[in-house]
Write an enzyme that holds these catalytic residues in place. Structure first.
Site, PDB file in Angstrom:
ATOM      1  N   ASP A  85       0.896  -1.225   0.206  1.00  0.00           N
ATOM      2  CA  ASP A  85      -0.075   0.128  -0.063  1.00  0.00           C
ATOM      3  C   ASP A  85       0.849   1.189   0.010  1.00  0.00           C
ATOM      4  O   ASP A  85       1.729   1.300   0.849  1.00  0.00           O
ATOM      5  CB  ASP A  85      -0.631  -0.226   1.452  1.00  0.00           C
ATOM      6  CG  ASP A  85      -1.928   1.017   1.313  1.00  0.00           C
ATOM      7  OD1 ASP A  85      -2.888   0.714   0.424  1.00  0.00           O
ATOM      8  OD2 ASP A  85      -2.153   1.580   2.106  1.00  0.00           O
ATOM      9  N   GLU A  89       1.730  -0.637  -4.848  1.00  0.00           N
ATOM     10  CA  GLU A  89       0.850   0.349  -5.166  1.00  0.00           C
ATOM     11  C   GLU A  89       1.437   1.639  -5.504  1.00  0.00           C
ATOM     12  O   GLU A  89       1.527   2.395  -4.654  1.00  0.00           O
ATOM     13  CB  GLU A  89      -0.323   0.434  -4.324  1.00  0.00           C
ATOM     14  CG  GLU A  89      -1.497   1.541  -4.598  1.00  0.00           C
ATOM     15  CD  GLU A  89      -2.222   2.277  -3.461  1.00  0.00           C
ATOM     16  OE1 GLU A  89      -3.294   2.940  -3.776  1.00  0.00           O
ATOM     17  OE2 GLU A  89      -1.871   2.348  -2.397  1.00  0.00           O
TER      18      GLU A  89
HETATM   19  C1  GLC Z   1      -4.383   2.949  -0.418  1.00  0.00           C
HETATM   20  C2  GLC Z   1      -5.574   2.016  -0.381  1.00  0.00           C
HETATM   21  C3  GLC Z   1      -6.593   2.729  -0.284  1.00  0.00           C
HETATM   22  C4  GLC Z   1      -6.400   3.402   1.457  1.00  0.00           C
HETATM   23  C5  GLC Z   1      -5.127   4.194   1.228  1.00  0.00           C
HETATM   24  C6  GLC Z   1      -4.614   4.374   2.653  1.00  0.00           C
HETATM   25  O1  GLC Z   1      -4.567   3.702  -1.628  1.00  0.00           O
HETATM   26  O2  GLC Z   1      -5.549   1.438  -1.806  1.00  0.00           O
HETATM   27  O3  GLC Z   1      -7.654   2.143   0.012  1.00  0.00           O
HETATM   28  O4  GLC Z   1      -7.359   4.320   1.755  1.00  0.00           O
HETATM   29  O5  GLC Z   1      -4.069   3.535   0.521  1.00  0.00           O
HETATM   30  O6  GLC Z   1      -4.154   3.311   3.167  1.00  0.00           O
END
Ligand code: GLC
Length: 534
Positions: free
Chosen positions: A205, A268
């Site tokens: 993440d 991500e």
């Molecule tokens: C990422 C996740 C999202 C979350 C954010 C904070 O972007 O995909 O759902 O709110 O991180 O953890």
């Protein structure tokens, strides 16, 4: 062992499937999906032909951000199941040839995590340095101009201990301080804990966010506009995107390579610039896979998509594996965003995404062309998006998986109110499509089978070929793909080879033979590469 193991790797040419666990299958009738629900759906995933699943957060959390606010990294959220359930899920998936990735949230914890509870107990607390604390600015107020994802200041003053703490997301999600060596040691141990248990890897993440500027310099005004630009009017030059984060990924890669097979790190990497995305692969010694947001936010046109694909392939270091996906739990689903609900467009998107070289990631429901579901006013369960005016609620893409056309959609027990509204299931659901050879689900399944047979274990070669306006034509491995992104039919000259799969087929295995050279509106075909397109 630091050296990168030679391929082939299981994720090359593979299909991953993202399960937003709370929304996939509810086994105990509480209106929330859970791990036993996932276990009961493994046969479906094996039938569909996926190689691995990524489970959205499974760790204990107060759920201000539905698990993206972790309060314990070393066990399972009691509402989702137990460690035994997770072990069983991994074992049963393995029996079906599928691997399981978990979601790791290293940018921040929950404010309920014992580290933060201790940290805020006083400036001398043992875990104080695990988080980012600062005194008020000279004239009072927050230490600098940084804004959280909601657009509000990214700093909250902690009365008890007399300083501000940083949170790039909600105040209940304090950012960790990656300049503290103990934080590295904690996460190294967390990685090993799960890898030792047979977890195949992590989706990481907010991978671009870990390190922040040491001097806490102000972020500059945003240069660009559009979907990738921040909502705050600032560019996150100092509050995220610092180069030091690469060192973390090099360390984690070394840990991942210590296992057989090597564990997978999928970032991500929410960046707008493909060169910066590619940099997360390092020299083959950081993340093996990175999510490609420029593709997600590209227009649904032949020119835009083929352009981003070409740029991606040019940007990645040699031998690195691209990732293609178009939906996830934070954004509008592609059958809505790209297709406006039109199933033909959703199939065309599936066809191209699944025939690009690298790793393909489906979001649950993509395989039946599931669309966004309208969330009635006041019905949102997402604190992050609900608190921001003019921001579409993320819940629209997190609604229960439609297994059948019944009122509970087969997601939960009859009569139980699911945590988010069910929608669109009368028109599109698994049961209704599974036995229909002309359905999107069966098309997707055949596509994944073809993909596995042609590309499994490889990163196929890709060459774009000339085509008429609005048509994207490419050679990939031993296949030719032609995709018409237009309301008008297109003539291609002659496509050599018999059609293997067409978005417009009426019956499985009965592609419209001999017509591959003429594409209907929004039609795509895959043919065996016979050598030339004339
Ligand atoms: C990422 C996740 C999202 C979350 C954010 C904070 O972007 O995909 O759902 O709110 O991180 O953890």
């Amino acid at each position: 062992m630091n050296a990168r193991m030679a391929g082939p790797h299981w994720w090359h040419g593979a299909t991953l499937y993202q399960i937003y666990v709370r929304s996939w299958r509810d086994s105990d009738g509480d209106g929330y999906g859970d791990l036993r629900g996932v276990i009961s759906g493994l046969d479906y995933l094996a039938w569909l032909g996926v190689d691995g699943v990524w489970l959205s957060p499974t760790m204990p959390s107060p759920d201000h951000d539905w698990g993206y606010d972790v309060s314990d990294y070393l066990t399972v959220h009691p509402e989702l199941g137990t460690m035994d359930d997770l072990d069983e899920l991994v074992a049963r998936a393995g029996q079906r040839g599928m691997r399981v990735l978990l979601d790791l949230v290293p940018n921040h914890t929950s404010s309920a995590h014992p580290w933060f509870v201790d940290a805020r107990s006083g400036q001398g607390a043992a875990h104080r340095s695990y988080y980012i604390w600062a005194d008020p600015a000279a004239g009072g107020g927050p230490p600098n101009n940084w804004r959280s994802v909601t657009g509000a200041p990214a700093w909250t003053f902690d009365d008890a201990s007399g300083q501000y703490y940083l949170h790039n997301f909600l105040p209940s999600q304090p950012d960790l301080n990656w300049r503290e060596p103990a934080v590295h040691a904690e996460f190294d141990a967390i990685l090993r804990f799960w890898f030792d248990r047979g977890i195949a890897g992590f989706r990481i993440d907010v991978a671009q966010g870990l390190y922040k500027d040491k001097a806490l310099r102000d972020d500059p005004p945003a240069a660009g506009t559009g979907r990738m630009a921040g909502r705050s009017g600032l560019t996150q030059v100092y509050s995220a995107n610092r180069p030091e984060s690469h060192g973390v990924f090099r360390d984690w890669r070394a840990i991942a390579e210590g296992y057989s097979p090597p564990r997978l790190l999928l970032g991500e990497t929410w960046v707008s610039d493909l060169a910066r995305m590619a940099a997360f692969h390092g020299h083959g010694d950081e993340l093996q896979l990175t999510f490609n947001f420029p593709v997600i936010f590209a227009d649904f046109t032949a020119g835009a998509l083929s352009g981003v694909v070409a740029e991606t392939l040019a940007a990645l270091p040699p031998g690195e594996c691209p990732v293609w996906t178009a939906s996830n739990h934070d954004i509008s689903r592609f059958p809505t965003r790209w297709g406006g609900g039109d199933e033909a467009k959703a199939r065309l998107a599936l066809l191209v995404l699944a025939t690009l070289p690298g790793t393909f990631v489906l979001y649950y429901g993509d395989e039946i062309a599931m669309t966004d579901v309208n969330i009635p006013a006041g019905g949102s369960r997402d604190e992050i998006s609900a608190g921001v005016a003019a921001r579409a609620v993320r819940d629209r893409a997190r609604t229960p998986m439609p297994w059948d056309a019944s009122p509970s959609a087969g997601f939960t027990a009859p009569g139980v109110r699911p945590w988010l509204p069910i929608g669109g299931h009368a028109e599109r659901n698994v049961a209704g499509q599974r036995d229909d050879p002309a359905s999107t689900l069966r098309f997707c399944r055949d596509l994944l089978a073809l993909r596995r047979a042609e590309f499994g274990g490889t990163i196929a070669s890709y060459t774009q070929l000339p085509g008429p306006p609005g048509v994207w034509v490419y050679r990939v491995g031993g296949l030719l793909v032609a995709a018409n992104f237009a309301d008008e039919p297109a003539c291609l000259g002659e496509l050599a080879g018999p059609p293997l799969l067409s978005t417009s087929r009426a019956t499985a295995g009965q592609e419209p033979a001999g017509q591959a050279s003429r594409l209907g509106p929004w039609e795509g075909v895959i043919v065996r590469d016979g050598g030339a397109v004339t």
